[in-house]
Design a protein around this motif. Sequence first.
Motif, PDB file in Angstrom:
ATOM      1  N   ILE A 112      -8.396   6.975   3.128  1.00 49.22           N
ATOM      2  CA  ILE A 112      -7.127   6.338   3.535  1.00 49.22           C
ATOM      3  C   ILE A 112      -7.232   5.808   4.955  1.00 49.22           C
ATOM      4  CG2 ILE A 112      -4.724   6.884   4.138  1.00 49.22           C
ATOM      5  CD1 ILE A 112      -4.644   8.544   1.555  1.00 49.22           C
ATOM      6  N   GLN A 113      -7.914   6.532   5.850  1.00 56.06           N
ATOM      7  CA  GLN A 113      -8.086   6.050   7.229  1.00 56.06           C
ATOM      8  C   GLN A 113      -8.823   4.705   7.248  1.00 56.06           C
ATOM      9  OE1 GLN A 113     -10.141   9.267   9.135  1.00 56.06           O
ATOM     10  NE2 GLN A 113      -8.235  10.347   9.701  1.00 56.06           N
ATOM     11  N   LYS A 114      -9.869   4.604   6.464  1.00 50.75           N
ATOM     12  CA  LYS A 114     -10.652   3.365   6.431  1.00 50.75           C
ATOM     13  C   LYS A 114      -9.834   2.229   5.833  1.00 50.75           C
ATOM     14  CE  LYS A 114     -15.051   1.486   4.865  1.00 50.75           C
ATOM     15  NZ  LYS A 114     -16.273   1.700   4.040  1.00 50.75           N
ATOM     16  N   GLU A 115      -9.124   2.483   4.741  1.00 49.98           N
ATOM     17  CA  GLU A 115      -8.341   1.425   4.081  1.00 49.98           C
ATOM     18  C   GLU A 115      -7.216   0.932   4.984  1.00 49.98           C
ATOM     19  OE1 GLU A 115      -9.017   2.925  -0.564  1.00 49.98           O
ATOM     20  OE2 GLU A 115      -7.071   3.197   0.432  1.00 49.98           O
ATOM     21  N   VAL A 116      -6.540   1.842   5.646  1.00 53.41           N
ATOM     22  CA  VAL A 116      -5.418   1.449   6.516  1.00 53.41           C
ATOM     23  C   VAL A 116      -5.930   0.698   7.742  1.00 53.41           C
ATOM     24  CG1 VAL A 116      -3.564   2.345   7.981  1.00 53.41           C
ATOM     25  CG2 VAL A 116      -3.896   3.292   5.710  1.00 53.41           C
ATOM     26  N   SER A 117      -6.990   1.166   8.329  1.00 52.31           N
ATOM     27  CA  SER A 117      -7.545   0.482   9.515  1.00 52.31           C
ATOM     28  C   SER A 117      -8.013  -0.928   9.160  1.00 52.31           C
ATOM     29  CB  SER A 117      -8.698   1.292  10.113  1.00 52.31           C
ATOM     30  OG  SER A 117      -9.746   1.462   9.154  1.00 52.31           O
ATOM     31  N   TYR A 138       0.867  -1.196   0.000  1.00 51.91           N
ATOM     32  CA  TYR A 138       0.000   0.000   0.000  1.00 51.91           C
ATOM     33  C   TYR A 138       0.899   1.240   0.000  1.00 51.91           C
ATOM     34  CZ  TYR A 138      -3.921   3.049   1.288  1.00 51.91           C
ATOM     35  OH  TYR A 138      -4.891   4.015   1.301  1.00 51.91           O
ATOM     36  N   ASP A 139       0.633   2.170  -0.944  1.00 50.29           N
ATOM     37  CA  ASP A 139       1.416   3.421  -1.015  1.00 50.29           C
ATOM     38  C   ASP A 139       0.566   4.471  -1.732  1.00 50.29           C
ATOM     39  OD1 ASP A 139       3.485   5.278  -0.900  1.00 50.29           O
ATOM     40  OD2 ASP A 139       4.385   4.582  -2.769  1.00 50.29           O
ATOM     41  N   LYS A 140       0.098   5.479  -0.966  1.00 48.70           N
ATOM     42  CA  LYS A 140      -0.772   6.505  -1.526  1.00 48.70           C
ATOM     43  C   LYS A 140      -0.414   7.873  -0.942  1.00 48.70           C
ATOM     44  CE  LYS A 140      -4.898   3.857  -2.764  1.00 48.70           C
ATOM     45  NZ  LYS A 140      -6.365   3.726  -2.610  1.00 48.70           N
ATOM     46  N   TYR A 141      -0.599   8.900  -1.796  1.00 49.91           N
ATOM     47  CA  TYR A 141      -0.474  10.283  -1.352  1.00 49.91           C
ATOM     48  C   TYR A 141      -1.839  10.775  -0.863  1.00 49.91           C
ATOM     49  CZ  TYR A 141       4.107  10.454  -3.589  1.00 49.91           C
ATOM     50  OH  TYR A 141       5.408  10.223  -3.934  1.00 49.91           O
ATOM     51  N   VAL A 142      -1.796  11.694   0.095  1.00 51.82           N
ATOM     52  CA  VAL A 142      -3.005  12.194   0.739  1.00 51.82           C
ATOM     53  C   VAL A 142      -3.237  13.642   0.321  1.00 51.82           C
ATOM     54  CG1 VAL A 142      -4.216  12.529   2.933  1.00 51.82           C
ATOM     55  CG2 VAL A 142      -2.534  10.691   2.699  1.00 51.82           C
ATOM     56  N   LYS A 143      -4.471  13.939  -0.067  1.00 57.83           N
ATOM     57  CA  LYS A 143      -4.819  15.309  -0.439  1.00 57.83           C
ATOM     58  C   LYS A 143      -4.904  16.162   0.821  1.00 57.83           C
ATOM     59  CE  LYS A 143      -8.018  17.827  -3.388  1.00 57.83           C
ATOM     60  NZ  LYS A 143      -9.237  17.725  -4.231  1.00 57.83           N
ATOM     61  N   GLU A 145      -5.372  11.175  -2.511  1.00 58.89           N
ATOM     62  CA  GLU A 145      -6.593  10.547  -2.009  1.00 58.89           C
ATOM     63  C   GLU A 145      -7.113  11.306  -0.795  1.00 58.89           C
ATOM     64  OE1 GLU A 145      -9.468   8.179  -2.753  1.00 58.89           O
ATOM     65  OE2 GLU A 145      -7.610   7.481  -3.681  1.00 58.89           O
ATOM     66  N   ASP A 146      -8.417  11.205  -0.589  1.00 61.37           N
ATOM     67  CA  ASP A 146      -9.037  11.848   0.573  1.00 61.37           C
ATOM     68  C   ASP A 146      -8.580  11.170   1.867  1.00 61.37           C
ATOM     69  OD1 ASP A 146     -12.476  12.477   1.657  1.00 61.37           O
ATOM     70  OD2 ASP A 146     -10.592  13.554   2.034  1.00 61.37           O
ATOM     71  N   VAL A 147      -8.495  11.945   2.934  1.00 63.25           N
ATOM     72  CA  VAL A 147      -7.980  11.429   4.209  1.00 63.25           C
ATOM     73  C   VAL A 147      -8.900  10.346   4.768  1.00 63.25           C
ATOM     74  CG1 VAL A 147      -7.307  12.066   6.555  1.00 63.25           C
ATOM     75  CG2 VAL A 147      -6.886  13.639   4.700  1.00 63.25           C
ATOM     76  N   LYS A 148     -10.201  10.542   4.711  1.00 62.11           N
ATOM     77  CA  LYS A 148     -11.140   9.583   5.294  1.00 62.11           C
ATOM     78  C   LYS A 148     -11.062   8.230   4.583  1.00 62.11           C
ATOM     79  CE  LYS A 148     -14.402  13.078   6.915  1.00 62.11           C
ATOM     80  NZ  LYS A 148     -15.783  13.606   6.831  1.00 62.11           N
ATOM     81  N   PHE A 199      -5.155   9.408  13.013  1.00 69.89           N
ATOM     82  CA  PHE A 199      -6.302   9.301  13.936  1.00 69.89           C
ATOM     83  C   PHE A 199      -6.830   7.867  13.948  1.00 69.89           C
ATOM     84  CE2 PHE A 199      -6.244  13.705  12.426  1.00 69.89           C
ATOM     85  CZ  PHE A 199      -6.177  14.381  13.639  1.00 69.89           C
ATOM     86  N   ILE A 200      -5.890   6.913  14.079  1.00 76.46           N
ATOM     87  CA  ILE A 200      -6.225   5.482  14.115  1.00 76.46           C
ATOM     88  C   ILE A 200      -5.700   4.907  15.423  1.00 76.46           C
ATOM     89  CG2 ILE A 200      -5.826   3.225  13.031  1.00 76.46           C
ATOM     90  CD1 ILE A 200      -5.557   4.688  10.372  1.00 76.46           C
ATOM     91  N   ASP A 201      -6.451   3.960  16.017  1.00 77.72           N
ATOM     92  CA  ASP A 201      -6.029   3.226  17.213  1.00 77.72           C
ATOM     93  C   ASP A 201      -5.643   1.806  16.829  1.00 77.72           C
ATOM     94  OD1 ASP A 201      -6.445   5.359  18.936  1.00 77.72           O
ATOM     95  OD2 ASP A 201      -8.575   4.883  19.169  1.00 77.72           O
ATOM     96  N   HIS A 202      -4.709   1.245  17.612  1.00 74.45           N
ATOM     97  CA  HIS A 202      -4.289  -0.145  17.415  1.00 74.45           C
ATOM     98  C   HIS A 202      -3.911  -0.720  18.768  1.00 74.45           C
ATOM     99  CE1 HIS A 202      -3.297  -3.311  14.608  1.00 74.45           C
ATOM    100  NE2 HIS A 202      -2.182  -3.556  15.298  1.00 74.45           N
ATOM    101  N   PRO A 203      -4.229  -2.009  19.019  1.00 68.83           N
ATOM    102  CA  PRO A 203      -3.927  -2.590  20.340  1.00 68.83           C
ATOM    103  C   PRO A 203      -2.425  -2.535  20.649  1.00 68.83           C
ATOM    104  CG  PRO A 203      -5.356  -4.043  19.089  1.00 68.83           C
ATOM    105  CD  PRO A 203      -4.937  -2.956  18.152  1.00 68.83           C
ATOM    106  N   ARG A 204      -2.117  -2.129  21.862  1.00 72.69           N
ATOM    107  CA  ARG A 204      -0.705  -2.007  22.272  1.00 72.69           C
ATOM    108  C   ARG A 204      -0.004  -3.360  22.241  1.00 72.69           C
ATOM    109  NH1 ARG A 204       1.243   0.778  27.957  1.00 72.69           N
ATOM    110  NH2 ARG A 204       3.473   0.861  27.456  1.00 72.69           N
ATOM    111  N   LYS A 205      -0.750  -4.430  22.484  1.00 70.26           N
ATOM    112  CA  LYS A 205      -0.172  -5.771  22.510  1.00 70.26           C
ATOM    113  C   LYS A 205       0.363  -6.173  21.137  1.00 70.26           C
ATOM    114  CE  LYS A 205      -1.479 -10.458  23.981  1.00 70.26           C
ATOM    115  NZ  LYS A 205      -2.586 -11.299  24.490  1.00 70.26           N
ATOM    116  N   LYS A 206      -0.167  -5.569  20.067  1.00 72.05           N
ATOM    117  CA  LYS A 206       0.214  -5.951  18.705  1.00 72.05           C
ATOM    118  C   LYS A 206       1.051  -4.872  18.008  1.00 72.05           C
ATOM    119  CE  LYS A 206      -3.464  -9.227  17.844  1.00 72.05           C
ATOM    120  NZ  LYS A 206      -4.481  -9.684  16.885  1.00 72.05           N
ATOM    121  N   ILE A 207       1.717  -4.017  18.763  1.00 67.98           N
ATOM    122  CA  ILE A 207       2.613  -2.989  18.202  1.00 67.98           C
ATOM    123  C   ILE A 207       4.060  -3.378  18.498  1.00 67.98           C
ATOM    124  CG2 ILE A 207       3.358  -0.579  18.351  1.00 67.98           C
ATOM    125  CD1 ILE A 207       0.453   0.164  18.933  1.00 67.98           C
TER     126      ILE A 207
END
Length: 436
Positions: free
Chosen positions: A309-314, A275-280, A304-307, A335-343
């Motif tokens: 990209i947020q959905k695709e990455v999450s 995955y590799d995209k530029y953000v507007k 690409e629109d920010v929203k 503005f994405i959350d991810h479990p600390r156990k999996k970082i």
Amino acid sequence: MSGVKLQGVDKAAVTKTRGPKPEEKKNKRRLKEKKSKRKVENGHLKKKKKGGANVNFILPPKDSQQFSSNWKALQELLNQKKETENQEAESTRAQQISKKETKKPKKHPKELAVKDQGSGESQDHRGKQIIDCPLPSTSKLNGDAVPTPQEKRNKEKRKKELVPKETNEKGCKKRKIEMSTEIKLREEDIWFDDVDPDDIEAAIGADAAEIVRKKLGIKKSEPQTVDSVLVKDCAFEGLTKTVAMDCEMVGVGEDGEESIVARVSLVNQYGKCIYDKYVKPTERVTDYRTAVSGIRPQDIKNGEDVKVIQKEVSDILRGRILVGHAVHNDLKILFIDHPRKKIRDTQKYKPFKQRLKCSRPSLRHLCEKILNVKVQQGEHSSVQDAQAAMRLYTLVKKQWEAEIKSKYKTKDAVQNEDKGKPKAGTNQNKFHPDGL
């Protein structure tokens, strides 16, 4: 009046009025010379003073006998110098004439030797003719020979021939270079085996490094590119259980201090980009930070629109292990959350910190020390940074995952023990005899 004759006048009176005769003057001079009583002896003038003491005055010599011997020697020396100068002028003319005669088209020395066998002229080792020129005679002063300039030059040439080449600076330098090239290392000279051959090559030279590699049975490592180290060839190009992410940012606001996301990149476990995209941009960009981010206006103009990209990455990160370097900044900017156990953050891994002796090691230094690869040279690339973080993780994956499992096992055990214990302040204390 001239015809009048004087009568009755005395002749003596007339002579007195006219003045003394010349004979009388001479007599007076002689008398004065006698009275002075001066005596000249051997060129010295003796004069008596009133006190009676004699005083000597030196007069210049009048006869040739009175000239000193030094004066004569000087005259002879001057005459000899003139003669030597004339002889030198004649010799230089003869040499010039001889040079003009010897200037002929060059031929091979063997041909000259064959032609001049019958002639009586002498030849040097190069086949050139040598014409004997008369040397100027030396002048003598008080028995010591004074060499002429031509003789001095000949002496200097002889000294240079006798002096060895090592005394000259140029000769010494050439000698050192020859010695350095002649010296060759042997296996006996190199006795250390525990040192890296690359370090030996940098310190001593390639010959010593080759000897050490032969002893250890190691082949010379060819220079590796960044892609060959960070990306595995012919590997799976789809999604894997572990994913690495990195983002590039640009500045907004008055001074460009605030940041917004401009590019998002994700790679799989083998370093393949998935995955590799530029953000507007949502705000006016005041600082593109191109020297670091590598972002230019034309890159994000049609991004690409920010929203989206947020959905695709999450969606990609859901249920997967996320690897990155200071990855909490990337999650925060999206503005994405991810479990600390999996970082898995390579900046916070303790063995990396201990190895570099730094509380917050940079990705660039980690790659130089651990991977022996230089990244972030000039403009950064989010794809390359994600690949570097993933490669660091895969090197220590087993150890890192084992530490995390043991860490969370102990936490789970502690939590289970806490669940089995009764809470403080329950009704069990009401029936205790001490509580009455």
